[in-house]
Structures are given as C-alpha cells and as structure tokens.
Design an enzyme around this catalytic site. Structure first.
Site, PDB file in Angstrom:
ATOM      1  N   HIS A   1       0.834  -1.202   0.000  1.00 26.91           N
ATOM      2  CA  HIS A   1       0.000   0.000   0.000  1.00 26.91           C
ATOM      3  C   HIS A   1       0.877   1.265   0.000  1.00 26.91           C
ATOM      4  O   HIS A   1       0.731   2.134  -0.864  1.00 26.91           O
ATOM      5  CB  HIS A   1      -0.901  -0.029   1.246  1.00 26.91           C
ATOM      6  N   GLU A   2       1.779   1.348   0.957  1.00 26.29           N
ATOM      7  CA  GLU A   2       2.610   2.550   1.060  1.00 26.29           C
ATOM      8  C   GLU A   2       3.543   2.677  -0.138  1.00 26.29           C
ATOM      9  O   GLU A   2       3.846   3.785  -0.584  1.00 26.29           O
ATOM     10  CB  GLU A   2       3.397   2.563   2.369  1.00 26.29           C
TER      11      GLU A   2
ATOM     12  N   HIS B   1       1.718   4.545  -2.823  1.00 24.05           N
ATOM     13  CA  HIS B   1       1.791   6.000  -2.643  1.00 24.05           C
ATOM     14  C   HIS B   1       3.153   6.520  -3.106  1.00 24.05           C
ATOM     15  O   HIS B   1       3.256   7.541  -3.775  1.00 24.05           O
ATOM     16  CB  HIS B   1       1.630   6.351  -1.163  1.00 24.05           C
TER      17      HIS B   1
ATOM     18  N   HIS C   1       3.485   6.733  -6.804  1.00 24.06           N
ATOM     19  CA  HIS C   1       2.707   7.863  -7.319  1.00 24.06           C
ATOM     20  C   HIS C   1       3.602   9.121  -7.315  1.00 24.06           C
ATOM     21  O   HIS C   1       3.546   9.940  -8.231  1.00 24.06           O
ATOM     22  CB  HIS C   1       1.488   8.064  -6.413  1.00 24.06           C
TER      23      HIS C   1
END
Ligand SMILES: [Zn+2]
Length: 665
Positions: A455-456, A459, A462
């Site tokens: 998940h991290e 980010h 991105h």
C-alpha cells in the site's frame, strides 16, 4: 553552515540537529518573503509561484519528518516554536492581496488565456484556491481566517502529541508464563524482548499496534483483554493512560468549532462542504449518501455475521471478545491460522519481491544504495530507474520498525518533488511499524503487514513516477478521494498466486505457500467481510456526521460514540472514547477531517481498476505501462474522473468492491 538552508538531494540527516531548526526556518521565511515580492512583481507570477517556497517546503518536510521518526524533547520544542509562524506564512499566501492581484492581472493576459493542459489547470486551481482561502473576504474576515488557521495548527499538533504520550505512558508486565496462554510464539518473544529492553523480567505488553493486536486476537485471559481494550479505547482522555495531562476531548471541541467557523466564513454550509468542494465527491451530502448506500448493502450480511459469531462463541460478546472469537471462528471454519503465513513473509523477500513485481509491471528498476546518511541505523535507501531508458527517476528511504521516538502507523512522504522537464529526480520515504526481528530470525510479517508495505509503496510510486512539470500538481498532490487509488490497488497483488510465488517463500526452506494454505487464505479473506467494511463505513460516517451535524454543544465524545455504535458489532463500554485518539481526523488542520470516506471511495476505484489487470494479466507490462502513463505519471494534472476514464474507458463500477468483500456472489 546550517544543513537545513539548502535543498540537498542527499539530505544530511547525520548533521541536522534540533538547534538548526529555528535559525534555518527563520532565514528561509525571510528568503520566502523576498521571493514573494519578486513573484508579485513578475510578468509571469504563476510560474514563479510554483517554486517560490521550495526551500522552505523542503526544510519543513525534513523537520516534520524527523519529528515523526526521531523525536527528542529539543526537536519537539523547536518544531513547536516554528510551526505557528510557518503555518501563518503559508496561510497568508492565498490571502496576499498583491499576489491575488498579480494572478488576476496575469489571468487577463493573452498568454494566460492561451494556456492549455497542466498550466491551464494550474491557473484555474490557483484562482479557486485564492477564493477558497478568502481572497474575496474583507480585512476583518481575512484577519480572523488567519487566526483560525494558526489556532488549528497548534491544537492539532497538541492532539497528536497527546495520543503519542498517552499511548507510551502505559505498559503491562505479565510475570506468570501461564497467563500468556493463547499467544503465538512470535508475540511472546516480542513481549519478552520488550521487557528486556526495559531491564525487566516477565513479558511486557504496550498499546502499540503489534503488541495490542496480538493480545486482542489471541490471549485467552479475558480480564487482560478487557483491561487492555478499555485502556486502549480511552487513550488521550482524562480517565485514560497518562491522565488529564493528555486529554484530547477539549481539543476535539475546539478543532471542530474552528473548522466550522472557517467553512462558514468562506460561504460554505459546513466543513465537509468546504473540504469536498475540490474533491471527486464534491459535497459532504454526496459522500454521506455514498456511505449510506454502502451501509444498506452491507448491513444484512453484517447482522448475520454477528449472530454467527455469538452462536459460535456461545455467549454474548463484549468488544474485547470480538477479535479473539473471530480468530477462533476463522480457525475452526477455515482451519486457517494467520500466524501460519508468517514464515512465508520474511521482510527482505517481501520487499525485494515487491520491487521485482512492480519492476516488471511498471517498467522500473529498484536498487539498494549504500552510504547514504539517514536518521537511524535501521533505515535503508533505494534508487529507482526507468527500465527502458535507464533514466534515474529518484530515490527513497525505508524505515520499517517501531521505536519509542517514532510515531505509530505506516506512511509515505515526499521530501523533494522532481521535474521531468529538467530530469530532476524525486526523493521520498516510506515508514512502518512492522513486527521486528526477534530471536535471531528475520522479521517475519503478517499478511496484513505485507499489504501495508504494498500500500505505502503505491503512494511512493505515485510520487516517484510523476511526470508533471508543475510542482504543485505533481505526484500525490491529488484530490484526497483519489489519492488512495494508487496505494490500495497494490494490495491486490498480495492476493494472487503468481506474484505471491515470487516473494512469499518460507524463510528456512524456500518453499512457496502450499496450495491448501493459499486456498484457505482466500476463503478467509471474505470472512467477516461485512464487519470489516462496516467498520470503515462507520469511521467515515462518524467523521462526516461530526463535521456536518454536531451542533457544538454537549459531550462530543458521547455523541460520537453513539454514532459509531450503530456500525459496531458489540456495545461499547461507557468510557469508550475512540474519537480522542482518532489522529486521522484531528492530527492536522485538515488531514482526513471530513475525508475518511475517501478510503471506501478509493476502494471502489481500486477494486474496479484491478479488474483490468485480472483480465489482462497481473504481470502485464502493457496494462502496467498504460496504468503508469495514465494514472501514476499524471498526478493532478487532469481531473481524476477524466484520468480514471482514460485508463478504464468508463466510469467506476461499485459492484467490484461488493464482490471483493464477499457481499455479492
Ligand atoms: Zn494510504
């Protein structure tokens, strides 16, 4: 020289001291004010605006980061001393009449009218932002708005300090080994190591997530579970750990009042409408309606699940029983013990496998760097290159384990935003509080922790893969109800056989997860799926209700408890005060305030977008390349609804989420 004064791609973490903070920030504030005057005088103020505060942003990013991962009393004091003036400076910018006039003057030029693409969007968003920040208010209104922003910054900083201090002010040492019955060996070893680090005998338990969750899920001793639950759910209240010194209840009232006043000053009905105005959901009512709809679709299965659990346990359940009995029920129904997966998830394999998978899918190469100064000896550093062109895209730090001077949770952050036009690389970081290595074994993670890393990392990518030339619209600077798409979509790769076979290898034998265990893992995925979903809907709903409906009178803790109760499987004890430690909502002036719904909103997006990978291949480099170009690389250079449609060819379909949660078959 003060190491915070210049942007250094190799951040000199080994040289930065608390004593550097105040003089550096004071000087950078002076410098930023000079740049502000130059911007106002500039022929092209929009372009100057984008880089005007870059040095100050960088220094503050570094200071805030250190305060999160390596705090000391001196650093905290220095941070608290500068935070109000920095916050005042930033919130004064969209109130600066000279700057507003300069932007308006520029907007009227032929050049501005001829802008297209990202620059055009930047101009529009800048003008909207000035309005939302009160550019059209009278002098008294502007002055009040600035006071509110400073007060919010102070109150929210204090809120998170209270949570950290209250959490750390409690521990429970168990001396009798028999009282540890039910706990898995890893949790027992961690508790022993924790006691040892304090020079104590026995086994030490704390309110930090790995310790607390192990007790709530596995410990047979119901009284200890109850004690820990009650303590955990009264953190940062007068009756909770640490006592009245860390009481957040008055701060919640203050923060909610200030937020409402601010929204109304700017012409919005309430804080949710103000916050959501430039997001995908657009209004608080629409977001609340979205959650209502999901709630209705979730509720029937939610009640069934709770009845099934009570009949399984053969007793009426209290909140401190739910996790424990749910784990027993899962083990019975699926013969599946989450702990059985731990040996397959040694941290290093997981991380390297993740780099390998997204290297293939997204066309990048991640390599470890050495000799880079960091804030702790456990921190690692990595470089990211484009596979095809070999271009250097950026670097990042990874800090995985809990420490007492580090805040809880997992997160990513950016330190430097690069620029593709001049091949300037990005710099970011990723932090977690994962199960640390014990007894000479590698760190063995839960599957949930593996998902957190993915998940991290989403980010982080991105940020690192951004190709947006306007700094303010780059990377993760997107609408909050869109920002979780790139992170949550990554979790899907933790659930597919082929990618798992790459990184989920037994730390001793190298074997991949046996097929029956994999099947059980899948069956268990939707186990109590309605409860998982209801919990998130509840937090989102409570958040919106607080910001839309609470009238500011009475006991806000009791009010929010009653709202949240409707989404919870067992009646809360009367002192339950989850709101007082809800850092998502109250640890920064806006944060997830009125925005918690965005987790579910983004889940609709990620469940739906992943159906393309599922169909075209989870290692498909062509689908991955499209995803990278149309979503990851684009930041906020285009309306998120448009970006989404460009990748999927249509609007999001909420059904994919209901299917994934096991609510529709
Ligand atoms: Zn996230």
């Amino acid at each position: 020289m003060n190491p915070l004064l210049e942007i250094q791609f190799r951040v000199p973490f080994d040289k930065i001291e608390a004593a550097h903070v105040e003089p550096a920030i004071d000087q950078l504030l002076t410098d930023a004010n000079a740049r502000l005057e130059a911007t106002i005088a500039s022929e092209r103020p929009l372009h100057a605006l984008d880089t005007m505060t870059e040095k100050l942003d960088y220094a503050m990013g570094v200071v805030r980061h250190l305060e999160s991962v390596a705090t000391t009393p001196d650093l905290r004091a220095a941070h608290n001393a500068i935070e109000p003036k920095v916050s005042a400076f930033y919130s004064s910018l969209p109130l600066n009449e000279g700057l507003w006039k300069a932007i308006q003057r520029y907007a009227a030029t032929d050049e501005a009218k001829a802008l297209t693409g990202t620059m055009k969007r930047y101009l529009t968003k800048t003008i909207d932002s000035f309005k939302r920040h009160g550019a059209e208010l009278d002098a008294a209104g502007k002055a009040r708005l600035q006071q509110i922003d400073v007060a919010l910054a102070e109150a929210t900083t204090k809120f998170s300090e209270n949570v950290l201090d209250s959490t750390n002010s409690f521990d429970l040492v168990i001396e009798d080994e028999a009282a540890l019955r039910g706990l898995p060996p890893a949790a027992i070893a961690a508790a022993r190591a924790s006691a040892e680090s304090k020079g104590r005998s026995g086994w030490r338990f704390t309110l930090q997530a790995p310790s607390y969750l192990a007790v709530m899920t596995y410990l047979e001793d119901r009284d200890v579970r109850e004690q820990l639950y009650r303590t955990f759910s009264t953190r940062a209240t007068a009756a909770g750990p640490g006592g009245a010194a860390h009481d957040n209840a008055p701060l919640v009232v203050k923060i909610l009042g200030l937020r409402k006043e601010k929204a109304q000053l700017l012409g919005f009905r309430d804080f949710s409408d103000f916050v959501l105005d430039d997001r995908m959901a657009h209004t608080g009512a629409r977001a609340q309606g979205f959650l209502e709809d999901l709630r209705h679709k979730t509720e029937p299965r939610f009640h069934e699940e709770n009845q099934e659990l009570e009949s399984f346990a053969g007793m009426k359940l209290d909140p401190w029983d739910i996790g424990y009995w749910a784990e027993k029920q899962r083990a019975k129904l699926y013969d599946f013990d989450e702990e059985a997966l731990r040996p397959y998830f040694p941290l290093d394999h997981v991380v390297n496998g993740m780099f390998d998978i997204f290297g293939r899918v997204l066309g990048i190469r991640v390599t470890e760097e050495s000799g880079v100064p960091a804030w702790d000896s456990q921190v690692k550093t990595y470089a990211v290159h484009d596979r095809a062109s070999a271009a250097y895209l950026g670097s990042f730090y990874a800090d995985w384990f809990p420490r007492e001077n580090k805040r809880g949770g997992a997160w990513m952050d950016s330190l430097i935003t690069g620029n593709p036009v001049v091949a300037k690389p990005h710099l970011g970081l990723i932090c977690g509080n994962l199960t640390p290595p014990v007894d000479g074994k590698p760190a063995l993670l839960t599957h949930r922790e593996v998902e957190t890393i993915f998940h991290e990392f989403g980010h982080l990518l991105h940020h690192l893969l951004s190709r947006v030339e306007v700094r303010s619209l780059a990377g993760t600077s997107v609408a909050w109800d869109f920002v979780e798409l790139p992170s949550q979509i990554m979790e899907n790769w933790c659930w597919e056989r082929e990618p798992l076979d790459l990184f989920a290898r037994h730390w001793e034998t190298g074997a991949s997860i046996p097929d029956d265990l994999f099947q059980k893992m899948w069956r268990a995925k939707t186990f109590r799926g309605a409860n998982t979903q209801m919990r998130q809907i509840g937090f989102g709903y409570m958040d919106l209700a607080l910001h839309r409906e609470w009238d500011g009178s009475g006991d806000v803790i009791a009010w929010s408890r009653a709202v949240l109760q409707q989404f919870s499987p067992a009646p809360f004890p009367p002192e339950h005060a989850m709101l007082a430690s809800f850092t998502h909502l109250f640890s920064s002036p806006v944060g997830y305030g009125a925005g918690y719904y965005s987790y579910k909103w983004a889940e609709v997006l990620d469940a739906d977008a992943f159906t393309r990978f599922k169909k075209e291949g989870v290692f498909s480099a062509s689908t991955g390349s499209e995803y990278r170009d149309k979503i990851l690389a684009r930041g906020d250079s285009e309306d998120p609804a448009v970006l989404y449609r460009s990748f999927m060819g249509r609007d999001p379909d909420p059904n994919a989420l209901l299917i994934r949660a096991g609510l529709v078959r």
